[in-house]
Design a protein around this motif. Structure first.
Motif, PDB file in Angstrom:
ATOM      1  N   VAL A  93       2.055   2.436   0.048  1.00 29.60           N
ATOM      2  CA  VAL A  93       1.956   2.395   1.508  1.00 29.60           C
ATOM      3  C   VAL A  93       1.707   0.956   1.945  1.00 29.60           C
ATOM      4  O   VAL A  93       1.114   0.160   1.203  1.00 29.60           O
ATOM      5  N   ASP A  95       0.492  -1.359   5.511  1.00 30.05           N
ATOM      6  CA  ASP A  95       0.065  -1.376   6.911  1.00 30.05           C
ATOM      7  C   ASP A  95      -0.533  -2.745   7.220  1.00 30.05           C
ATOM      8  O   ASP A  95      -0.543  -3.640   6.369  1.00 30.05           O
ATOM      9  N   ASP A 100      -6.213   0.080   7.433  1.00 25.13           N
ATOM     10  CA  ASP A 100      -5.119   0.916   7.930  1.00 25.13           C
ATOM     11  C   ASP A 100      -4.243   1.423   6.784  1.00 25.13           C
ATOM     12  O   ASP A 100      -3.742   2.548   6.815  1.00 25.13           O
ATOM     13  N   ARG A 104      -3.613   5.253   5.895  1.00 22.42           N
ATOM     14  CA  ARG A 104      -2.237   5.766   5.738  1.00 22.42           C
ATOM     15  C   ARG A 104      -2.071   6.446   4.375  1.00 22.42           C
ATOM     16  O   ARG A 104      -1.446   7.505   4.258  1.00 22.42           O
ATOM     17  N   GLU A 107      -3.781   9.862   4.451  1.00 20.33           N
ATOM     18  CA  GLU A 107      -2.976  10.830   5.209  1.00 20.33           C
ATOM     19  C   GLU A 107      -1.795  11.318   4.371  1.00 20.33           C
ATOM     20  O   GLU A 107      -1.489  12.496   4.324  1.00 20.33           O
TER      21      GLU A 107
ATOM     22  N   GLU B  24       7.475   9.618   6.427  1.00 17.51           N
ATOM     23  CA  GLU B  24       6.528   8.546   6.678  1.00 17.51           C
ATOM     24  C   GLU B  24       6.521   7.527   5.561  1.00 17.51           C
ATOM     25  O   GLU B  24       6.171   6.366   5.760  1.00 17.51           O
ATOM     26  N   GLN B  27       9.092   3.121   4.571  1.00 22.74           N
ATOM     27  CA  GLN B  27       8.642   2.078   5.486  1.00 22.74           C
ATOM     28  C   GLN B  27       9.442   0.805   5.279  1.00 22.74           C
ATOM     29  O   GLN B  27      10.100   0.610   4.276  1.00 22.74           O
TER      30      GLN B  27
END
Lengths: 409, 130
Positions: A93, A95, A100, A104, A107, B24, B27
């Motif tokens: 991930v 961010d 953050d 993320r 989640e 999601e 990215q």
């Protein structure tokens, strides 16, 4: 499925709430296409009690059942596509900052059924490697297969989940031993059962002090990192390695007591007037062990408190009698936990040996003394407690391979 | 599959993955000021057993013997009682075997139970009381 494998066509009747669970289990047992007819859950549990009440449900199910038994198989049903394994690749991930990105990640993990509802620690390669330094065991060693879907529990997979749980590397040998117990072929886990069973994870031997496990007041509670994160590691490992999820293939209806950490603690050996529990089952005093037990939830002998704690008075006999009211089975086992004062009171009352306690309960139950497990738990004052367990769901494993503690090597 | 997608191929075998989560995960590449977290996958590898097909269906239920089986959970036997009654009215020459049942959440006490049932019956109905 067994009947289908033997060449007999059939149909499975389940309540609609269990449809996903049934399909999941069918895949686990190699027959994902088994024909299923559902009975509406909202009516089934209300009306199953009598033939008269269940009749309308049977009438509604009749034609689907006949169809399931007689409609020729589709090509896919006759020769289904082989289920395949998928690569389980790293998760990434990005961010604007660490906070953050962490949010993320959490989640994403939860949405993909890889967490437990609490934030997790990122299992980076570096963190996992650090966890693996807590043991001499190879990262590729297979500890066992984890139900419900029999995912392969390698040492590394357990380490990943232990990092996520917030465990320290010195706890890792305890976690591995607990997973060995859980994955033992003889261990009847019932972690998918609607009865909402849960686990007790009791640590014995010198490693408990080295890693600062709570064995005194609040021993089943929070605020001790070892207690909390060893249990959470087992919880996450069983969820993630075993591919289980509530209301899908974990049908624990009220949730499993102490759901995020199970009941994880150390026996209070310092205040145990008898030999430590693990010695009573054949280990040496200097050994460190973990005992994993599947117990019931919120009913009968599932952690009933006995004795007065800081409130009421009690006697050795009142403790025994208080526990005995829950010993209704002669075929199962009972895990009797005596608070330190209670244990001493029993000694004073003539129960000099642990075997005296076992014999007393065996007479009450009509079962075998060896099916009564006796431990000393908690502090002063305290409560005694009793739990029932199935004989094939109470396993002790020796902790080994530790590198960061003197014990458990 | 490019490197970013490969990193993000969160996989699970039979547990449903939510499409939203998968979406999601795709990215844009990290900018210099951004933070990237890469973690190892916590799920266990599953070795799927050889997938089996179903047994051929019976062409007609008339005149056959059916095993009415259950898992000893409450109500399952009641349901089968009614089903037997309904089937018997529809197929008067049908017969039934009712002695085959597992223990609740455990295998049958008789390890040969399924073999015996399979030898005796042409079809089965298994009621889960759950």
């Amino acid at each position: 499925m067994q009947m289908e494998k033997l060449g007999v066509p059939g149909v499975l009747l389940v309540s609609s709430q269990f449809l996903n669970d049934a399909k999941s289990a069918a895949g686990d047992w190699a027959m994902p296409g088994i024909r299923i007819v559902t009975i509406p859950s909202e009516k089934w549990y209300r009306f199953r009690g009598t033939v008269e009440q269940v009749r309308p449900l049977a009438e509604a199910a009749l034609e689907p059942i006949i169809k399931a038994l007689t409609t020729p198989l589709t090509p896919q049903e006759a020769k289904p596509r082989q289920q395949t394994s998928q690569p389980l690749l790293p998760i990434k991930v990005t961010d604007v900052d660490y906070g953050d990105a962490l949010e993320r990640l959490n989640e994403l993990l939860l949405k993909n059924h890889m967490a437990d509802g609490l934030p997790v620690v990122p299992a980076t390669r570096k963190a996992v490697d650090a966890m693996l330094k807590g043991t001499t065991r190879s990262r590729d060693e297979v500890i066992g297969k984890v139900p419900m879907k029999f995912g392969i529990a390698t040492v590394e997979k357990i380490a990943i989940n232990s990092v996520m749980a917030g465990a320290k590397p010195e706890y890792f040998p305890v976690i591995l031993a607990a997973m060995e117990a859980f994955c033992a072929g003889e261990f009847w886990h019932m972690m998918g059962s609607s009865g909402s069973f849960t686990l007790i994870i009791m640590v014995n031997g010198p490693i408990a002090k080295e890693i600062d496990m709570n064995s005194g007041i609040g021993f089943l509670g929070d605020c001790w990192r070892a207690n909390s994160t060893i249990g959470r590691s087992i919880r996450l490992a069983t969820r993630n390695i075993g591919h289980t999820w509530p209301a899908e293939n974990d049908m624990g209806l009220v949730g499993r007591p102490s759901p995020n950490t199970f009941f994880t603690f150390a026996e209070n050996e310092d205040m145990n007037p008898w030999e430590p529990y693990h010695v009573s089952v054949g280990f040496r005093k200097e050994d460190s062990t973990v005992t994993v037990t599947k117990v019931g939830s919120y009913i009968g002998a599932s952690g009933q408190k006995v004795g007065g704690g800081a409130v009421a008075t009690w006697s050795a006999q009142s403790i025994l009698d208080g526990m005995a009211q829950y010993t209704t089975s002669k075929v199962g086992g009972y895990y009797t936990w005596f608070h330190p004062e209670g244990a001493q009171a029993l000694i004073d009352a003539g129960f000099k040996q642990r075997s005296d306690i076992q014999s007393w309960f065996a007479k009450k139950t009509g079962g075998s003394p060896k099916n009564i497990s006796v431990a000393v738990t908690g502090g002063v004052p305290g409560y005694s407690m009793i739990w029932g367990y199935e004989l094939n769901a109470h396993v002790t494993k020796k902790i080994s391979g530790a590198t960061l503690t003197k014990a458990g090597r | 599959m490019n490197a970013l997608m490969r990193c993000f191929a969160v996989a699970a075998l039979f547990v449903n993955l939510l499409p939203l989560a998968a979406a999601e995960s795709m990215q844009t590449p990290a900018k210099p000021s951004q933070t990237t977290l890469e973690v190892l996958n916590p799920m266990g590898v599953i070795e799927p057993p050889a997938t089996l097909g179903l047994s051929p269906r019976v062409s007609n239920l008339a005149g056959i013997k059916i095993a009415l089986m259950h898992n000893n959970k409450p109500g399952a036997s009641n349901l089968l009682d009614v089903l037997q009654d309904l089937l018997k009215k529809k197929y008067p020459d049908q017969s039934y075997a009712r002695g085959y049942q597992t223990q609740p959440v455990q295998p049958p006490k008789d390890p040969e139970m399924y073999k015996k049932a399979a030898a005796e019956c042409r079809a089965f109905i298994f009621a889960m009381g759950d």
